[in-house]
Design an enzyme around this catalytic site. Structure first.
Site, mmCIF file in Angstrom:
data_model
loop_
_atom_site.group_PDB
_atom_site.id
_atom_site.type_symbol
_atom_site.label_atom_id
_atom_site.label_comp_id
_atom_site.label_asym_id
_atom_site.label_seq_id
_atom_site.Cartn_x
_atom_site.Cartn_y
_atom_site.Cartn_z
ATOM 1 N N GLU A 1 55.889 38.886 48.938
ATOM 2 C CA GLU A 1 54.561 38.343 48.849
ATOM 3 C C GLU A 1 54.428 37.295 49.803
ATOM 4 O O GLU A 1 55.264 36.818 50.473
ATOM 5 C CB GLU A 1 54.757 37.609 47.505
ATOM 6 C CG GLU A 1 54.904 38.692 46.445
ATOM 7 C CD GLU A 1 55.156 37.978 45.047
ATOM 8 O OE1 GLU A 1 54.592 38.607 43.999
ATOM 9 O OE2 GLU A 1 55.486 36.891 44.556
ATOM 10 N N HIS B 1 62.432 41.634 53.394
ATOM 11 C CA HIS B 1 63.120 40.422 52.790
ATOM 12 C C HIS B 1 64.261 41.153 52.069
ATOM 13 O O HIS B 1 64.389 42.392 52.054
ATOM 14 C CB HIS B 1 62.267 39.771 51.641
ATOM 15 C CG HIS B 1 61.682 40.756 50.571
ATOM 16 N ND1 HIS B 1 60.536 41.620 50.745
ATOM 17 C CD2 HIS B 1 62.120 41.257 49.347
ATOM 18 C CE1 HIS B 1 60.428 42.088 50.012
ATOM 19 N NE2 HIS B 1 61.175 42.227 48.870
ATOM 20 N N ARG C 1 58.089 49.509 37.040
ATOM 21 C CA ARG C 1 58.824 50.172 38.031
ATOM 22 C C ARG C 1 59.459 51.085 37.181
ATOM 23 O O ARG C 1 60.128 51.087 36.365
ATOM 24 C CB ARG C 1 59.577 49.267 39.058
ATOM 25 C CG ARG C 1 60.558 49.668 39.940
ATOM 26 C CD ARG C 1 60.982 48.426 40.830
ATOM 27 N NE ARG C 1 60.191 47.850 41.683
ATOM 28 C CZ ARG C 1 59.481 48.135 42.633
ATOM 29 N NH1 ARG C 1 59.916 49.329 43.237
ATOM 30 N NH2 ARG C 1 58.573 47.351 43.640
ATOM 31 N N GLU D 1 48.560 45.096 40.088
ATOM 32 C CA GLU D 1 50.160 45.315 39.911
ATOM 33 C C GLU D 1 50.747 44.522 38.728
ATOM 34 O O GLU D 1 49.962 43.607 38.328
ATOM 35 C CB GLU D 1 51.118 44.932 40.862
ATOM 36 C CG GLU D 1 52.477 45.365 41.033
ATOM 37 C CD GLU D 1 53.107 44.976 42.472
ATOM 38 O OE1 GLU D 1 53.046 45.892 43.359
ATOM 39 O OE2 GLU D 1 54.007 44.091 42.221
ATOM 40 N N ASN D 2 51.357 45.272 38.010
ATOM 41 C CA ASN D 2 51.912 44.265 36.847
ATOM 42 C C ASN D 2 53.187 43.175 37.225
ATOM 43 O O ASN D 2 53.623 43.421 38.245
ATOM 44 C CB ASN D 2 52.566 45.412 35.606
ATOM 45 C CG ASN D 2 53.364 46.337 36.311
ATOM 46 O OD1 ASN D 2 53.375 47.005 37.191
ATOM 47 N ND2 ASN D 2 54.900 46.351 35.739
ATOM 48 N N HIS E 1 50.321 31.131 38.749
ATOM 49 C CA HIS E 1 49.407 30.655 37.872
ATOM 50 C C HIS E 1 49.933 29.662 37.077
ATOM 51 O O HIS E 1 49.136 28.908 36.321
ATOM 52 C CB HIS E 1 49.044 32.225 36.911
ATOM 53 C CG HIS E 1 50.495 32.512 36.172
ATOM 54 N ND1 HIS E 1 51.123 31.861 35.201
ATOM 55 C CD2 HIS E 1 51.126 33.633 36.421
ATOM 56 C CE1 HIS E 1 51.865 32.582 34.930
ATOM 57 N NE2 HIS E 1 51.992 33.673 35.606
ATOM 58 N N LYS F 1 50.641 41.747 49.720
ATOM 59 C CA LYS F 1 50.444 41.282 48.446
ATOM 60 C C LYS F 1 50.468 39.925 48.495
ATOM 61 O O LYS F 1 51.250 39.062 49.169
ATOM 62 C CB LYS F 1 51.896 41.720 47.981
ATOM 63 C CG LYS F 1 52.148 41.386 46.458
ATOM 64 C CD LYS F 1 52.887 42.199 45.858
ATOM 65 C CE LYS F 1 53.757 41.660 44.863
ATOM 66 N NZ LYS F 1 55.036 42.832 44.596
#
Lengths: 920, 532
Positions: free
Chosen positions: B248, B161, B477, B446-447, B366, B361
């Site tokens: 993702e 991507h 990161r 992962e955050n 949410h 991933k």
């Protein structure tokens, strides 16, 4: 000190203080008395906080002030160059030798005088402005015409300008003061004479005095000095058509000197003074000539040094510390010794040198001996070998002035056994126990440092297995690992934080990263940019410039340009566009908004990026306020007088004071106002989106703080941005100084204030090229350190080099490049680091093919803004340099051929007084 | 000669002295000095930060110093391997290592800290920029070499991507094709395109100069494999397969998300490019509802809107619960699962023989989780509602290909969310996690964003300890903020807590204890410490 000092009759402003953040170090470790030790030199006269800028907090050798990484590195270099002196001594037992700079300030008192008298022939008048203090004084001045409605400045006619004058934009002149042959009460006098034709229609001469050394401005109580030559300002109805000859009144000046004599000048109020002023106008209207004086106080920074050398005395095995200094008056050394790195002061056992006393049981005070030759003082201290360090500060005996080492005590390591870095101590520790790490190098270079630490961990871990009493050592190692992590993190942080925020960071990178970083930063683009200024002062005349330039786009692309700078696009009071009014109206004398869009599109098609010329410093109002002052804006950004800075009396702004210099011809925008910044950011964003501009050329950035520029650039994310920070170079006796460090420092300071987000036009380089080419003084093209003397020598990636633009050249010709020598200038900037900018008039002239060849040489050899340069010759009549080991060039009539060594040089371009070679 | 050596080492001492003075840092008891080098400004700016830095140092000294041999124990039991993401533009668009010096320093710092490795995004748009099949791995090879030298592990993320954020687009030639054939991109009902990745509907359509995107991805993986063969399985110990927008597995249902609304909206269905519409039509016809296959739901809200602003996602009587809703949603979500299936099977056949973990991933969508319809998940392609578990099928598919699942958002807590958003990152994470557990899929954490907020660290810690701890964690990161004094000490604390969760106090007793332990055990632990 005398009352004149504390009353401060003149406003003393330092712009540079505003633009440079200062970080004060604090001391956590308790220092020995007196408490003032850890502070910068103190003196009772410095109770005004703003004076802080003058008292030294560190050496600024060639110094780019500002962000920290650079500063630390710089100091480290300074000290290592000091250490090099050791070799010269050739004494095997010298353990340490170093010269430390001592910076202190003294207040010098003097006066400014203004004299107006009639010339010899009775026709002309002569205005003399002078100053009795030494310094690089510049008179920054302009005139008011009889028929001026507002109170802007105008430039005086050319015949009025004394030699050496430099026009500042189109509203002012800067003229350096010359040392006069006369003296006043034994003081040297610097003065400038301006002759005024009595039949001119000049109503008044306005000026401020500027000290180039400190960057301070001396004004008359916050306003410009004003020498009225006619009473036109007072009685408007009277002036038109009826010049009443040469009526004179001393106005504020005559009055002011009287007030000063009354004593506490700080007591008087503005109001009283202005009524006085009114009165004086009435009374003395017909006075002929006058002479007034005004006391001024200047804080002069004085640099002395202290030399320390440490030897072992072969007879007594004691350590001898020899100290000498060139301070002018009696010096007391306040000293002690320490046993470890904690630098806890101790008093050694007697004997002490002569003239020593114990001070409160915590330190010793020794009066230094005067040197026999006269200048300076010396002292010698014998220490037992158990001590690790010698600590001291210096005090001038007569004054309460303490001199220290950048806010700390001087610390001189005196023990040879301890003179290794932390790591090495540790290595030797572990050697004692396991004998494993001895092979590791003894000289710890900073790059290998980490590897050593990793080895250290390994060694330590294996030590643990065999060693029982490693408890303390483990802790120590852990500490050092953690420190190392923190150090590395800090290093990474400082680099990441901005791509290359300071010059010194870049200097470090230069050695390691041969490839330029193609990371696109708003100040540099790719680093390979070549700029074309796509207009001149006349471009507005045709009314269809955008269309005309469009036809040339492909040609510019084929010449090798990557960026074009277009004229200011907005609605403007002046046809050239630099007096913007309605920012959202992009129909200008250059063409319509749609033509502009087409032009930008066309340039994008031929892979040229487009810079918009944005004028953020000032903006012309559309409406008058209730007092008839033009300070109410129109259009989409309909600001009122809150958007105008308060310190320009002409426009009665209600904003804050300007964060930079004022441009006197239009209301200066107050960038400290949130709504102003928000609107401007939106506007820039709109220009990016709507027009497709890739970046900015920022007009007159001297007018406001660079930090705001950073804000604007962060918001508009340009591909490239360059600011116009133009002020005059320093001259002594009408001759340009070789050292223009102060000038380039001001530009660097501005770039620093933008956090490196913008580059700046390298005015310094242009000025030095002028002098070098005009007078055949090519030695000027190398600074004291053998680097280019302009901004390009200090911070190449942020320097936009140029030799001419629409102001300096074109039909304005404010500061024209030496005629006929343009190609030498281009041979210089187009082969050198920095981002070169070529002026439109030169591209479309008989120089075109030569410029084109230079550009293709630059592109072919991948010279970029951070290319390395080695100056191989800088003599009277020839300058030569080798760039990136790929291109050699020379300018000047003298002879030069590059030496063939590993490379073979073959000439690729030759023209009048210049030649370029490539490696073959 | 001698003299000059002494001279220069003296100068070095002075340098550290000065740095230390500038900072005003506390000296340590034993007199060793801190050398911050260039950082003094940044750290000197705020006293508070400086203090916290010091506090951290002391604590860190305690924990590390006590018992090195115990460091390895938690690791061997349920060791969480920590990877720190390298900057997105670590290799620039022009294929050169960016910020090389900063990264080099950062890598060393991470190594010393005991971090397992780093994560490196490898961009399609950088490597295969100019023409199909013309790969340039030079920048990445240089970076991998750097990582290898420092002795860290490397997890690579193959990014098919583009990223506006990192200013790295898709390959030039793909963009060119997209100009002629816009239907290779996801499109919403207003015709707005998402140009940062290819539509999953063209996965197996030969739209790229006669090749299908899956074939092109496959060639890319093969080229990667052969170019990095000496590192795969040793330095490179994991590969993430890019599955969609931002890597993702999802539809770009939140494109054009406006920043003005605080509460993120429900997003929009992305089924309006030509290929998607064709597939939908076909699906409608085969299921006997040709009229349903003519377009997406007509009553779905727009991007920023709340679920109740139109009738499709309404909690009560929303179309999502209707037979049409089920028809559409199961089709829409099944395409996503099939897409992931294709790419993961591609990855496992390409790298299956190597000693690397293959990952994909799955996003943590949410927002609106507490509503019945879970609209944000539906538009993103997860048919997960009050009535239906949409993640089981995904976990099952991951299990089939022996892939590990990366779950972002481990730093998010329900409390940190806006009330009005009706979101629940923790519950959703729990749901996906249990689906993974059921199917034996290993989870990597992962955050959620580049900046972990303060409470975030506590949340991460919670997820990384306990029974079902994630087996590895990707910390995103590296960059200026990462190393800033505001952040780095907290990160260091996190690393230390991950290593020794229960150790909080220093006491010398335990150190004496350790001294009595057998020599062999400690030396073994020493080796592990090195390799850690």
């Amino acid at each position: 000190m005398s009352s004149a000092v504390s009353t401060e009759p003149l406003l003393h402003r330092s712009f540079r203080e505003i633009s440079r953040p200062r970080f004060r170090s604090s001391t956590l470790r308790p220092s020995p008395p007196p408490a003032s030790l850890s502070c910068a030199p103190k003196s009772p006269s410095f109770r005004h906080a703003r004076r802080r800028c003058a008292s030294g907090s560190g050496p600024r050798r060639g110094g780019w002030g500002g962000s920290g990484g650079g500063a630390a590195l710089l100091r480290a270099r300074a000290s290592s160059s000091g250490a090099a002196v050791v070799e010269a001594l050739e004494s095997a037992d010298v353990l340490f030798q170093e010269a430390f700079p001592l910076q202190r300030t003294e207040t010098a008192e003097g006066k400014i005088f203004v004299r107006l008298d009639q010339g010899k022939d009775g026709q002309n008048w002569q205005l003399t402005v002078g100053c009795t203090l030494a310094g690089k004084w510049i008179l920054h001045w302009g005139i008011s015409h009889v028929d001026d409605v507002g109170s802007e400045w105008d430039q005086p006619p050319a015949e009025m300008r004394p030699p050496g004058s430099i026009p500042i934009k189109d509203y002012a002149i800067e003229t350096p003061l010359q040392k006069s042959s006369t003296s006043m009460d034994g003081d040297e006098v610097y003065e400038v004479n301006i002759s005024i034709k009595s039949n001119s229609n000049i109503a008044a001469i306005n000026f401020v005095l500027k000290d180039e050394e400190s960057g301070s401005w001396y004004q008359h109580r916050g306003r410009d000095f004003k020498v009225p030559l006619m009473d036109s300002l007072q009685d408007d109805s009277n002036i038109v058509g009826s010049k009443r000859g040469f009526d004179l009144w001393p106005g504020a000046l005559g009055q002011l000197s009287n007030i000063l004599l009354k004593g506490e000048a700080s007591d008087y109020k503005d109001k009283d003074a202005s009524t006085d002023l009114e009165a004086s106008k009435q009374e003395v209207r017909c006075l002929e000539g006058f002479y007034v004086e005004q006391p001024i106080v200047k804080v002069v920074s004085i640099r002395n040094s202290v030399n320390i050398s440490v030897k072992i005395c072969p007879k007594t095995a004691k350590t001898l510390v020899y100290l000498e200094t060139d301070l002018p008056r009696d010096v007391i050394v306040h000293w002690g010794v320490c046993r470890d790195d904690s630098k806890k002061w101790e008093i050694p056992a007697a004997p002490y040198p002569p003239e020593t006393e114990i001070f409160k049981n915590k330190a010793l005070r020794t009066l230094l001996q005067p040197k026999e030759q006269g200048n300076g003082f010396w002292g010698s201290f014998a220490l037992d070998e158990e001590f690790v360090g010698f600590l001291f500060v210096l005090k001038l005996k007569e004054e309460d002035v303490w001199l220290n080492c950048m806010g700390e005590d001087f610390y001189i390591p005196v023990s040879s056994t301890r003179s290794s870095s932390l790591l090495r101590q540790k290595e030797s520790d572990s050697t004692e126990t396991s004998g494993k790490t001895m092979e590791t190098n003894t000289e710890v270079s900073s790059t290998e440092y980490t590897d050593d630490i990793i080895n250290e961990i390994r060694n330590l871990v294996s030590d643990i297995s065999s060693e029982k009493s490693r408890k303390t050592k483990t802790k120590e190692a852990q500490e050092s690992i953690l420190q190392e992590i923190e150090k590395l993190a800090a290093e990474a942080y400082s680099i990441f934080r901005s791509s290359l925020p300071t010059f010194s960071a870049e200097a470090v990178l230069e050695q390691e990263v041969l490839e330029p970083s193609p990371y696109i930063c708003s100040a540099t683009g790719t680093g390979f940019e070549i700029l074309c200024q796509g207009f001149n002062w006349e471009s507005n005349k045709s009314g269809r410039w955008y269309k005309e330039l469009m036809e040339k786009a492909s040609q510019l692309a084929s010449l090798g340009f990557t960026v074009v700078w277009l004229p200011p696009p907005t609605d403007s009071v002046s046809p050239e566009g630099y007096m913007p009014r309605d920012l959202y109206n992009l129909n200008s004398r250059y063409g319509t908004i749609d033509e502009l869009k087409d032009l930008v599109k066309k340039f994008h098609e031929v892979n040229i990026r487009v810079l918009g010329d944005v004028v953020l410093n000032h903006r012309c109002a559309q409406y008058q306020n209730q007092n008839g002052i033009w300070n109410i804006f129109g259009g989409r950004l309909n600001w009122d007088d809150r958007a105008v800075v308060a310190d320009d009396p002409h426009f009665q702004g209600r904003g804050n004071k300007s964060s930079g210099d004022n441009f006197h011809a239009a209301p200066n925008i107050d960038h400290s106002q949130d709504f102003v910044r928000k609107d401007l950011k939106e506007w820039l964003h709109w220009l990016r989106r709507e027009i497709g501009y890739d970046g900015w050329r920022l007009d007159f950035v001297r007018g406001f703080w660079g930090g705001y520029v950073k804000d604007y650039l962060d918001a508009s994310e340009p591909y490239f941005a360059v600011g116009e920070y133009w002020d005059s170079l320093s001259y002594t006796y009408g001759e340009m100084d070789h050292n223009q460090d102060a000038h380039r420092q001001r530009i660097i300071d501005w770039i620093n204030a933008t956090n490196g987000t913008a580059g700046a036009f390298d005015v310094t380089t242009k000025g030095i090229l002028h002098a070098a080419l005009e007078r055949c003084e090519y030695w000027r093209l190398s600074d004291q350190k053998g680097k280019p003397p302009g901004v390009v020598g200090w911070w190449p990636s942020r320097a936009a080099t140029f030799i001419e633009n629409h102001d300096t050249g074109s039909t304005q010709g404010h500061w024209r490049f030496p005629s006929g020598k343009e190609m030498q200038g281009y041979a210089y900037i187009l082969t050198h680091p920095g981002t070169p900018a070529v002026f439109y008039d030169h591209i479309f002239s008989h120089y075109q093919s030569e410029i084109g060849s230079l550009i293709s040489i630059r592109n072919r050899n991948k010279i970029h803004c951070r290319s390395t340069i080695k100056i191989t010759k800088a003599e009277r009549d020839v300058y030569a340099a080798i760039i990136d080991d790929k291109v050699a060039m020379k300018i000047g009539p003298g002879y030069y051929e590059p030496q063939s060594g590993p490379q073979n040089w073959s000439p690729v371009l030759e023209g009048r007084d210049y030649k370029v070679w490539e490696t073959s | 000669m001698e003299v000059s050596v002494i001279g220069s080492s003296q100068a070095k001492i002075l340098k550290t002295d000065l740095a230390c003075r500038e900072l005003g840092l506390l000296s340590f008891k034993n007199g060793s000095r801190v050398s911050w080098g260039k950082s003094q400004i940044s750290f000197g700016r705020s006293c508070g930060l400086r203090n916290s830095g010091v506090r951290f140092t002391l604590k860190a000294v305690q924990t590390e110093a006590i018992r090195p041999q115990k460091i390895s124990r938690p690791q061997s039991q349920h060791g969480v391997r920590l990877y720190v993401g390298l900057p997105l533009d670590a290799v620039s668009y022009c294929n050169v290592v960016n910020h090389a010096k900063a990264i080099a320093a950062g890598l060393k710092a991470l190594k010393l800290l005991g971090v397992e490795g780093v994560e490196l995004p490898i961009w399609w748009g950088v490597v295969e920029k100019e023409a199909m099949g013309k790969y340039d791995w030079s920048g990445y090879l240089a970076l991998v070499e750097m990582v290898h030298k420092v002795g860290l592990k490397l997890h690579v993320s193959l990014c098919f991507h583009g990223s506006k954020h990192a200013k790295i687009p898709l390959p030039e030639w793909v963009i060119k094709i997209g100009k002629q054939n816009p239907s290779i991109f996801f499109t919403d009902h207003t015709g707005q395109q998402y140009k940062e990745c290819l539509s999953l509907a063209v996965d197996e359509v030969p739209v790229l100069e006669g090749k299908t995107p899956v074939e092109v991805y496959n060639d890319f993986c093969e080229s990667f494999k052969s170019s990095f063969s000496s590192f795969i399985g040793s330095t490179i110990d994991g590969i993430s397969m890019g599955l969609g927008p931002d890597g993702e597995l999802r539809y770009p249902s939140h494109q054009g998300l406006s920043r003005s609304s605080k509460v993120p909206g429900v997003g929009e269905f992305q089924c309006y490019d030509k290929s998607m519409l064709a597939l939908l039509k076909e699906h409608g016809e085969t299921t006997g509802n040709p009229l349903w296959g003519l377009g997406g739901p007509h009553d779905a809200p727009v991007y920023d809107a709340s679920p109740s602003s139109n009738s499709f996602f309404k909690d009560q009587g929303g179309s999502w619960e209707s037979p049409y809703g089920d028809f559409f949603l199961s089709w829409y979500s099944s395409l996503l699962v099939r897409h992931a299936d294709r790419l993961l099977s591609l990855a496992s056949s390409a790298f299956g023989n190597s000693e690397v973990a293959i990952c994909g991933k799955v996003p943590l969508v949410h927002q609106w989780y507490k509503t019945r319809s879970h609209p944000a998940e539906l538009t993103a392609g997860f048919y997960n509602t009050q009535n239906r578990d949409g993640y089981e099928v995904i976990a099952e598919m991951f299990a089939q290909h022996s892939c590990k699942m990366i779950l972002p958002g481990m730093d998010l807590s329900d409390e940190g969310q806006l009330q009005e958003g009706l979101s629940s990152p923790e519950q959703l994470l729990g749901q996906i996690w249990s689906a993974c557990k059921k199917h034996g899929v290993e989870v990597s954490g992962e955050n959620s964003s580049d900046a972990v907020a303060h409470g975030g660290f506590e949340q991460i810690r919670k997820h990384l300890s306990g029974e079902d701890a994630a087996h590895s964690f990707f910390y995103q990161r590296m960059g200026a903020y990462f190393f800033s004094p505001e952040h780095f000490p907290s990160f260091t604390q996190l690393v230390r807590n991950m290593k020794q969760p229960q150790m909080h106090t220093d006491d010398l007793l335990s150190e004496e204890e350790k001294a009595k332990e057998p020599v062999a055990a400690t030396s073994e632990s020493g080796i592990q410490m090195q390799t850690a």
